[in-house]
Design a protein around this motif. Sequence first.
Motif, PDB file in Angstrom:
ATOM      1  N   MET A   1     -43.193  32.612  82.751  1.00  0.00           N
ATOM      2  CA  MET A   1     -43.398  33.990  83.195  1.00  0.00           C
ATOM      3  C   MET A   1     -42.300  34.442  84.143  1.00  0.00           C
ATOM      4  SD  MET A   1     -46.025  35.005  81.575  1.00  0.00           S
ATOM      5  CE  MET A   1     -46.389  36.504  82.456  1.00  0.00           C
ATOM      6  N   ASN A   2     -41.582  33.515  84.786  1.00  0.00           N
ATOM      7  CA  ASN A   2     -40.536  33.879  85.733  1.00  0.00           C
ATOM      8  C   ASN A   2     -39.146  33.805  85.126  1.00  0.00           C
ATOM      9  OD1 ASN A   2     -42.374  34.260  87.859  1.00  0.00           O
ATOM     10  ND2 ASN A   2     -42.461  32.046  88.235  1.00  0.00           N
ATOM     11  N   ARG A   3     -39.069  33.633  83.820  1.00  0.00           N
ATOM     12  CA  ARG A   3     -37.755  33.540  83.181  1.00  0.00           C
ATOM     13  C   ARG A   3     -37.051  34.893  83.204  1.00  0.00           C
ATOM     14  NH1 ARG A   3     -38.171  31.175  77.381  1.00  0.00           N
ATOM     15  NH2 ARG A   3     -39.785  32.784  77.248  1.00  0.00           N
ATOM     16  N   SER A   4     -35.733  34.846  83.315  1.00  0.00           N
ATOM     17  CA  SER A   4     -34.933  36.070  83.252  1.00  0.00           C
ATOM     18  C   SER A   4     -34.873  36.546  81.807  1.00  0.00           C
ATOM     19  CB  SER A   4     -33.520  35.810  83.767  1.00  0.00           C
ATOM     20  OG  SER A   4     -33.542  35.427  85.136  1.00  0.00           O
ATOM     21  N   ARG A   5     -34.841  37.854  81.636  1.00  0.00           N
ATOM     22  CA  ARG A   5     -34.752  38.411  80.286  1.00  0.00           C
ATOM     23  C   ARG A   5     -33.303  38.777  79.986  1.00  0.00           C
ATOM     24  NH1 ARG A   5     -38.408  43.335  78.065  1.00  0.00           N
ATOM     25  NH2 ARG A   5     -39.884  41.595  77.814  1.00  0.00           N
ATOM     26  N   VAL A   6     -32.798  38.224  78.899  1.00  0.00           N
ATOM     27  CA  VAL A   6     -31.442  38.524  78.438  1.00  0.00           C
ATOM     28  C   VAL A   6     -31.546  39.307  77.140  1.00  0.00           C
ATOM     29  CG1 VAL A   6     -29.197  37.607  77.743  1.00  0.00           C
ATOM     30  CG2 VAL A   6     -30.574  36.399  79.474  1.00  0.00           C
ATOM     31  N   VAL A   7     -30.952  40.487  77.108  1.00  0.00           N
ATOM     32  CA  VAL A   7     -30.940  41.310  75.900  1.00  0.00           C
ATOM     33  C   VAL A   7     -29.536  41.287  75.311  1.00  0.00           C
ATOM     34  CG1 VAL A   7     -31.196  43.629  74.953  1.00  0.00           C
ATOM     35  CG2 VAL A   7     -32.814  42.793  76.686  1.00  0.00           C
ATOM     36  N   VAL A   8     -29.445  40.879  74.059  1.00  0.00           N
ATOM     37  CA  VAL A   8     -28.179  40.878  73.327  1.00  0.00           C
ATOM     38  C   VAL A   8     -28.236  42.030  72.326  1.00  0.00           C
ATOM     39  CG1 VAL A   8     -26.614  39.589  71.834  1.00  0.00           C
ATOM     40  CG2 VAL A   8     -27.980  38.376  73.563  1.00  0.00           C
ATOM     41  N   VAL A   9     -27.297  42.946  72.419  1.00  0.00           N
ATOM     42  CA  VAL A   9     -27.281  44.119  71.541  1.00  0.00           C
ATOM     43  C   VAL A   9     -26.244  43.905  70.445  1.00  0.00           C
ATOM     44  CG1 VAL A   9     -27.026  46.610  71.405  1.00  0.00           C
ATOM     45  CG2 VAL A   9     -27.941  45.571  73.485  1.00  0.00           C
ATOM     46  N   GLY A  10     -26.714  43.731  69.228  1.00  0.00           N
ATOM     47  CA  GLY A  10     -25.830  43.523  68.091  1.00  0.00           C
ATOM     48  C   GLY A  10     -25.834  42.077  67.637  1.00  0.00           C
ATOM     49  N   ALA A  11     -25.850  41.874  66.314  1.00  0.00           N
ATOM     50  CA  ALA A  11     -25.873  40.519  65.761  1.00  0.00           C
ATOM     51  C   ALA A  11     -24.751  40.321  64.756  1.00  0.00           C
ATOM     52  CB  ALA A  11     -27.227  40.220  65.113  1.00  0.00           C
ATOM     53  N   GLY A  12     -23.568  40.857  65.104  1.00  0.00           N
ATOM     54  CA  GLY A  12     -22.385  40.548  64.314  1.00  0.00           C
ATOM     55  C   GLY A  12     -21.851  39.192  64.735  1.00  0.00           C
ATOM     56  N   PHE A  13     -20.579  38.956  64.517  1.00  0.00           N
ATOM     57  CA  PHE A  13     -19.990  37.667  64.872  1.00  0.00           C
ATOM     58  C   PHE A  13     -20.192  37.360  66.358  1.00  0.00           C
ATOM     59  CE2 PHE A  13     -17.797  38.361  60.883  1.00  0.00           C
ATOM     60  CZ  PHE A  13     -17.722  37.083  60.362  1.00  0.00           C
ATOM     61  N   ALA A  14     -19.950  38.342  67.228  1.00  0.00           N
ATOM     62  CA  ALA A  14     -20.055  38.108  68.670  1.00  0.00           C
ATOM     63  C   ALA A  14     -21.506  37.963  69.109  1.00  0.00           C
ATOM     64  CB  ALA A  14     -19.376  39.241  69.436  1.00  0.00           C
ATOM     65  N   GLY A  15     -22.360  38.904  68.710  1.00  0.00           N
ATOM     66  CA  GLY A  15     -23.747  38.868  69.146  1.00  0.00           C
ATOM     67  C   GLY A  15     -24.495  37.656  68.635  1.00  0.00           C
ATOM     68  N   PHE A  16     -24.261  37.282  67.386  1.00  0.00           N
ATOM     69  CA  PHE A  16     -24.933  36.114  66.825  1.00  0.00           C
ATOM     70  C   PHE A  16     -24.575  34.856  67.604  1.00  0.00           C
ATOM     71  CE2 PHE A  16     -25.008  32.418  64.045  1.00  0.00           C
ATOM     72  CZ  PHE A  16     -26.289  32.481  63.497  1.00  0.00           C
ATOM     73  N   GLN A  17     -23.275  34.678  67.858  1.00  0.00           N
ATOM     74  CA  GLN A  17     -22.844  33.477  68.582  1.00  0.00           C
ATOM     75  C   GLN A  17     -23.326  33.486  70.029  1.00  0.00           C
ATOM     76  OE1 GLN A  17     -21.609  30.858  67.322  1.00  0.00           O
ATOM     77  NE2 GLN A  17     -21.025  31.555  65.278  1.00  0.00           N
ATOM     78  N   ALA A  18     -23.380  34.670  70.638  1.00  0.00           N
ATOM     79  CA  ALA A  18     -23.872  34.755  72.016  1.00  0.00           C
ATOM     80  C   ALA A  18     -25.340  34.339  72.088  1.00  0.00           C
ATOM     81  CB  ALA A  18     -23.699  36.169  72.554  1.00  0.00           C
ATOM     82  N   ALA A  19     -26.143  34.868  71.163  1.00  0.00           N
ATOM     83  CA  ALA A  19     -27.562  34.525  71.154  1.00  0.00           C
ATOM     84  C   ALA A  19     -27.772  33.043  70.859  1.00  0.00           C
ATOM     85  CB  ALA A  19     -28.296  35.383  70.115  1.00  0.00           C
ATOM     86  N   ARG A  20     -26.967  32.499  69.947  1.00  0.00           N
ATOM     87  CA  ARG A  20     -27.130  31.081  69.614  1.00  0.00           C
ATOM     88  C   ARG A  20     -26.735  30.192  70.790  1.00  0.00           C
ATOM     89  NH1 ARG A  20     -24.958  28.241  64.096  1.00  0.00           N
ATOM     90  NH2 ARG A  20     -22.877  28.731  64.920  1.00  0.00           N
ATOM     91  N   ALA A  21     -25.615  30.513  71.451  1.00  0.00           N
ATOM     92  CA  ALA A  21     -25.194  29.710  72.603  1.00  0.00           C
ATOM     93  C   ALA A  21     -26.221  29.781  73.726  1.00  0.00           C
ATOM     94  CB  ALA A  21     -23.824  30.193  73.096  1.00  0.00           C
ATOM     95  N   LEU A  22     -26.760  30.977  73.953  1.00  0.00           N
ATOM     96  CA  LEU A  22     -27.777  31.138  74.988  1.00  0.00           C
ATOM     97  C   LEU A  22     -29.031  30.337  74.675  1.00  0.00           C
ATOM     98  CD1 LEU A  22     -27.698  34.897  76.009  1.00  0.00           C
ATOM     99  CD2 LEU A  22     -27.905  32.966  77.581  1.00  0.00           C
ATOM    100  N   SER A  23     -29.469  30.395  73.411  1.00  0.00           N
ATOM    101  CA  SER A  23     -30.706  29.713  73.039  1.00  0.00           C
ATOM    102  C   SER A  23     -30.576  28.206  73.154  1.00  0.00           C
ATOM    103  CB  SER A  23     -31.116  30.095  71.612  1.00  0.00           C
ATOM    104  OG  SER A  23     -30.186  29.598  70.658  1.00  0.00           O
TER     105      SER A  23
END
Length: 441
Positions: A1-23
């Motif tokens: 419940m205390n986790r920070s929320r990260v919003v990634v806008v866009g799932a192209g090459f950059a957004g996909f890799q950002a979300a995957r690295a974060l996860s």
Amino acid sequence: MNRSRVVVVGAGFAGFQAARALSRTARDEAEIILLNPTDYFLYLPLLPQVAAGILEPRRVTVSLPGALPRVRLQLGEAREVDLDARRVRFTDPEGRSGTLEYDRLVLAVGSVNKLLPVPGVADHAHGFRGIPEALYLRDHITRQIELADVAASAGESASRRTFVVVGAGYTGTEVAAQGGLFTDALTRKRRAGSGGRARWVLVDIADRVLPELDRRLSSTADRVLRRRGVDVRTGSSVKEVTEDGVLLDDGEFIETRTLIWCVGVRPDPLVSEIGLPVERGRLVVEPRLGVPGHPEVFACGDAAAVPDLTRPGEYTPMTAQHASRQGKLAGLNVAASLGDGDQRPYEHHDLGFAVDLGGVQAAANPLGIALSGPLAGAVTRGYHLAAMPGNRVRVAADWLLDAVLPRQAVQLGLVRSWAVPLDTASPELAHVPGPATAKEE
């Protein structure tokens, strides 16, 4: 419940890799939400092969829920970023409005078609940025060849068999190369005396094809195209487009029912509307991909003007190679901002480029070594298989089948012309239903 929320806008090459690295890095520290209009990542470099009937459309897409199980997907298109309230407003696929609050924001909205002030382009040209455009173009090309067989005059038949591609960069060159092979396959199956081979014209204002690449690669591509009968018009531009053809700046009018617009891309207009400094429409960021004055905001890919530390004073070009690596680093740096690791600046030397010219032909310079012919073709396909985040076996299987079996030449009728407007800077147009237009004929 205390986790920070990260919003990634866009799932192209950059957004996909950002979300995957974060996860993978901040799975315990962050709730990750990915905002994207579709539920898939699109591997754009292979899109010309979809239009040419080589690859089945799903081969170049990767399911976001399947590839990113620790990321929550929110279908929708970002409309506004409120930096003060730390909120992103979006519209979902059914037209409903929504908001996403964030503690960290990664802007990876990518790019849209670059439109030039040429009369008639928006009304009569076909874009090439996604699956709908590729499917529509495949149907359209097939339809033109079929209608040419029963045309009322030789002139109409010739115009339907003429295909003009504007823009001799990566996409335009590959579309012309693959398109020529596709229409050759279509015309070989037609009845004898039905009109002959299709004509492809490649137009660009630059003095050579692939002007952004080494001259040896450019010469290789030019040679392959001309050998296949493509009419390469460098140093030429389009002055006007009508329903019946294209007027070039030298006064020549090319009668055609097909103009494919591949002149390049520009950053998504959303970036300029945020109210922060931009460089030619790209959000200015620091080497660590953070936005000056807003430590909670990061940007990467085509949306960001990233300082090129390998070439001081310049910014990294808008390529998939840079976008993928910037996205991964953005994810890691966001995780670092949450206490997991240290932030690092972006620094990457180009590893080379590869252009698929259809069949076994390609032009490539891996690690600066210029290659052409079947060897370049093998390197290019190997690169794509390595770079794709999924579907490798299916893609390889389609390539094998295409090598041994004839292509299926049928219209599927899945996409109508009004559903693929060229002006992707106005996405609301894509949601306006309407009747089929004349350019479907």
